[in-house]
Design a protein around this motif. Structure first.
Motif, mmCIF file in Angstrom:
data_model
loop_
_atom_site.group_PDB
_atom_site.id
_atom_site.type_symbol
_atom_site.label_atom_id
_atom_site.label_comp_id
_atom_site.label_asym_id
_atom_site.label_seq_id
_atom_site.Cartn_x
_atom_site.Cartn_y
_atom_site.Cartn_z
ATOM 1 N N ARG A 158 0.837 -1.207 0.000
ATOM 2 C CA ARG A 158 0.000 0.000 0.000
ATOM 3 C C ARG A 158 0.866 1.250 0.000
ATOM 4 N N LEU A 159 1.975 1.184 0.748
ATOM 5 C CA LEU A 159 2.902 2.324 0.754
ATOM 6 C C LEU A 159 3.477 2.508 -0.656
ATOM 7 N N GLN A 160 3.818 1.363 -1.265
ATOM 8 C CA GLN A 160 4.347 1.390 -2.633
ATOM 9 C C GLN A 160 3.354 2.102 -3.568
ATOM 10 N N ASN A 161 2.074 1.734 -3.428
ATOM 11 C CA ASN A 161 1.052 2.342 -4.279
ATOM 12 C C ASN A 161 0.933 3.838 -4.031
ATOM 13 N N VAL A 162 0.981 4.219 -2.755
ATOM 14 C CA VAL A 162 0.843 5.639 -2.417
ATOM 15 C C VAL A 162 2.012 6.429 -3.010
ATOM 16 N N ILE A 163 3.224 5.896 -2.868
ATOM 17 C CA ILE A 163 4.406 6.610 -3.378
ATOM 18 C C ILE A 163 4.341 6.721 -4.901
ATOM 19 N N ILE A 164 4.047 5.606 -5.568
ATOM 20 C CA ILE A 164 4.012 5.614 -7.037
ATOM 21 C C ILE A 164 2.914 6.546 -7.547
ATOM 22 N N THR A 165 1.735 6.483 -6.912
ATOM 23 C CA THR A 165 0.651 7.368 -7.354
ATOM 24 C C THR A 165 1.035 8.833 -7.109
ATOM 25 N N THR A 166 1.695 9.093 -5.984
ATOM 26 C CA THR A 166 2.111 10.474 -5.698
ATOM 27 C C THR A 166 3.054 10.984 -6.799
ATOM 28 N N ILE A 167 4.010 10.134 -7.208
ATOM 29 C CA ILE A 167 4.948 10.527 -8.275
ATOM 30 C C ILE A 167 4.180 10.856 -9.560
ATOM 31 N N LEU A 168 3.261 9.955 -9.929
ATOM 32 C CA LEU A 168 2.503 10.178 -11.167
ATOM 33 C C LEU A 168 1.661 11.450 -11.092
ATOM 34 N N VAL A 169 1.015 11.652 -9.952
ATOM 35 C CA VAL A 169 0.167 12.839 -9.796
ATOM 36 C C VAL A 169 1.020 14.113 -9.872
ATOM 37 N N CYS A 170 2.229 14.068 -9.300
ATOM 38 C CA CYS A 170 3.119 15.233 -9.380
ATOM 39 C C CYS A 170 3.414 15.590 -10.839
ATOM 40 N N VAL A 171 3.698 14.573 -11.655
ATOM 41 C CA VAL A 171 3.972 14.812 -13.076
ATOM 42 C C VAL A 171 2.752 15.465 -13.726
ATOM 43 N N GLN A 172 1.575 14.902 -13.425
ATOM 44 C CA GLN A 172 0.348 15.449 -14.025
ATOM 45 C C GLN A 172 0.142 16.902 -13.588
ATOM 46 N N ILE A 173 0.266 17.146 -12.296
ATOM 47 C CA ILE A 173 0.017 18.499 -11.770
ATOM 48 C C ILE A 173 1.032 19.508 -12.307
ATOM 49 N N SER A 174 2.281 19.066 -12.496
ATOM 50 C CA SER A 174 3.289 20.005 -12.959
ATOM 51 C C SER A 174 3.004 20.492 -14.387
ATOM 52 N N PHE A 175 2.184 19.764 -15.118
ATOM 53 C CA PHE A 175 1.780 20.245 -16.450
ATOM 54 C C PHE A 175 0.444 20.978 -16.399
ATOM 55 N N VAL A 176 -0.434 20.500 -15.513
ATOM 56 C CA VAL A 176 -1.781 21.074 -15.463
ATOM 57 C C VAL A 176 -1.779 22.476 -14.841
ATOM 58 N N LEU A 177 -1.079 22.655 -13.721
ATOM 59 C CA LEU A 177 -1.120 23.956 -13.033
ATOM 60 C C LEU A 177 -0.641 25.122 -13.904
ATOM 61 N N PRO A 178 0.555 25.028 -14.524
ATOM 62 C CA PRO A 178 0.971 26.157 -15.367
ATOM 63 C C PRO A 178 -0.025 26.423 -16.488
ATOM 64 N N ALA A 179 -0.630 25.354 -17.039
ATOM 65 C CA ALA A 179 -1.608 25.528 -18.121
ATOM 66 C C ALA A 179 -2.826 26.278 -17.592
ATOM 67 N N LEU A 180 -3.276 25.904 -16.397
ATOM 68 C CA LEU A 180 -4.449 26.570 -15.818
ATOM 69 C C LEU A 180 -4.136 28.019 -15.462
ATOM 70 N N PHE A 181 -2.963 28.236 -14.877
ATOM 71 C CA PHE A 181 -2.589 29.589 -14.475
ATOM 72 C C PHE A 181 -2.375 30.508 -15.670
#
Lengths: 233, 234
Positions: A158-181
């Motif tokens: 479960r920790l593995q899943n949380v860490i991996i999902t966090t990494i993926l979400v960071c990648v997604q957010i790093s593209f989405v936020l500048p686009a939204l802003f």
């Protein structure tokens, strides 16, 4: 001789084709290796087909974006080098950065009148050298790193899943936020793609249309692009 | 760990390192040809300046990508990705969607093998599409030169990640909270240069998420949930 004549010379086409053939051959070799291992692991053919099909469909739209990149890079760098660079290690953003740095440090601007053969050569060298670190990390550290990650998180999946999902979400957010802003077309694209994804997810869950899952991402991207095109007509 | 798995791994790393080394050397054929065949070389000062700029950026960015993506892509798939590039915009999403479509856990050995096949298939599809693009470059150029089409296709990456982020939110909204807050702070306050945003965001978010996991923010442990279910049932 104009540097663009050199940049578009048949010899560079031949080198590019050799590079991309080696790349494709490696992909095929690893595919077959994995296929053999899949057989040993008793993964059925239907599952393999499903995964490969979904991955291939998802690849189509962003690959078309590479053609757009090719069109913007080719007038300055020539077709074969642009083709080779965009088809291999790196990405459009990286290649444009590398080419521009090469030009700038020679006191020129990519594709401008002051872009001399020497500046062009500098762009090529910078783009080529820039990918070296990524190769060195993989060659020397990939095995050790993967082993350590596995050891560190294997006790708790479960920790593995949380860490991996966090990494993926960071990648997604790093593209989405500048686009939204930044607003405008980029923000519309994010919103429309997310909305289409929401509608498709609803359909998939409500009507148990599991087969739609492999088209969801491509459809969302395509709809976003189409709407932005229509808005800018 | 069984011997067959070890044999497979050994083969993957041997072939991976070999192909990566050969390929890396091969990429130098282009600048070396420009130099040896046509005598085109940058000036020494320009070359050194370019090298300094690129080497102050890329090693850190590549390290961030390496640390982020190595755990989520199978080792063989990683070597394919290494040669064919386009990680964030094509290979990683293709692998994820592929695995999700068949409900495969990316952390399992099946996930490792299937993500490799997904990445390899994706690499071949990309090469074919670019080849078509090169062959049809002239008609494509006039089509994609239309301003609205150009603006539209420039939005593929934000669209891709907008859709993926929505999927992440509905799958497990709790994992989105920390990266979203960290991301807003980094982007809004302009803490890091755009190129370093991702590795910094990942480092902080993973660190915070780890502690939140320890205090049970992401829900109860599986065994506890099972125990609870059994208690309720009985």
């Amino acid at each position: 001789m104009n540097y663009l004549e050199i940049a578009n010379s048949p010899l560079l086409y031949v080198i590019t084709i050799i590079i991309l053939t080696v790349l494709s051959a490696q992909a095929i070799i690893f595919y077959r290796l994995a296929q053999k291992r899949a057989k040993e692991l008793n993964i059925d053919k239907k599952t393999i087909r499903k995964v490969v099909k979904a991955a291939s469909i998802t690849t189509v739209i962003p690959s078309i974006a590479i053609i757009v990149g090719l069109i913007s890079l080719a007038p300055a760098m020539g077709v074969p080098i642009s083709w080779a660079r965009l088809g291999m290690a790196g990405s459009l953003m990286y290649e444009l950065t590398g080419a521009s740095i090469g030009a700038k440090t020679m006191g020129a601007q990519l594709g401008a009148a002051n872009y001399t053969p020497q500046a062009f050569a500098n762009s090529v060298w910078v783009m080529t050298i820039g990918v070296v670190p990524a190769f060195l990390y993989a060659i020397f550290f990939l095995r050790k790193y993967k082993k350590r990650v596995k050891e560190a998180v294997s006790k708790d999946t479960r920790l593995q899943n949380v860490i991996i999902t966090t990494i993926l979400v960071c990648v997604q957010i790093s593209f989405v936020l500048p686009a939204l802003f930044s607003g405008g077309s980029s923000a519309y694209a994010v919103g429309i793609a997310a909305a289409v994804m929401a509608i498709m997810t609803f359909i998939i869950v409500k009507f148990k249309a599991k087969w739609l899952r492999e088209y969801a991402l491509s459809t969302s991207m395509l709809m976003a692009v189409v709407v932005v095109i229509l808005l800018n007509k | 760990m069984d011997t067959k798995h070890e044999l497979y791994e050994n083969k993957v790393y041997f072939l991976g390192r070999l192909t990566a080394t050969v390929f890396l050397l091969l990429t130098f054929a282009i600048p070396v040809t420009l130099w040896l065949k046509w005598g085109i070389l940058p000036t020494k000062e320009g070359f050194i300046a370019g090298l300094i700029v690129i080497m102050s950026l890329i090693p850190l960015i590549s390290a961030g990508e390496f640390l982020s993506f190595a755990p989520i892509i199978g080792s063989a798939g990683y070597f394919v990705m290494l040669l064919s590039g386009n990680w964030m915009n094509i290979k990683v999403p293709a692998s994820m969607v592929g695995l999700q479509s068949a409900d495969i856990d990316p952390n399992s050995e099946e996930g490792e093998v299937l993500s490799t096949m997904a990445v390899a298939a994706s690499a071949i599809v990309t090469e074919i599409i670019i080849l078509v693009g090169v062959l049809l470059l002239t008609p494509f150029t006039s089509f994609f030169a239309q301003p609205s089409i150009k603006i539209g296709f420039a939005q593929i990456v934000p669209a891709l990640f907008g859709a993926l982020l929505f999927a992440s939110v509905i799958t497990n909204y709790r994992t989105v909270i920390v990266p979203a807050i960290v991301g807003i702070v980094i982007v809004k306050l302009n803490i890091a240069s755009g190129l370093y945003n991702i590795p910094i965001m990942i480092a902080i978010s993973v660190f915070v998420s780890y502690f939140l996991f320890k205090v049970g923010f992401f829900g109860k442990k599986e065994e506890e949930v099972n125990q609870l279910t059994t208690e309720i049932e009985t």
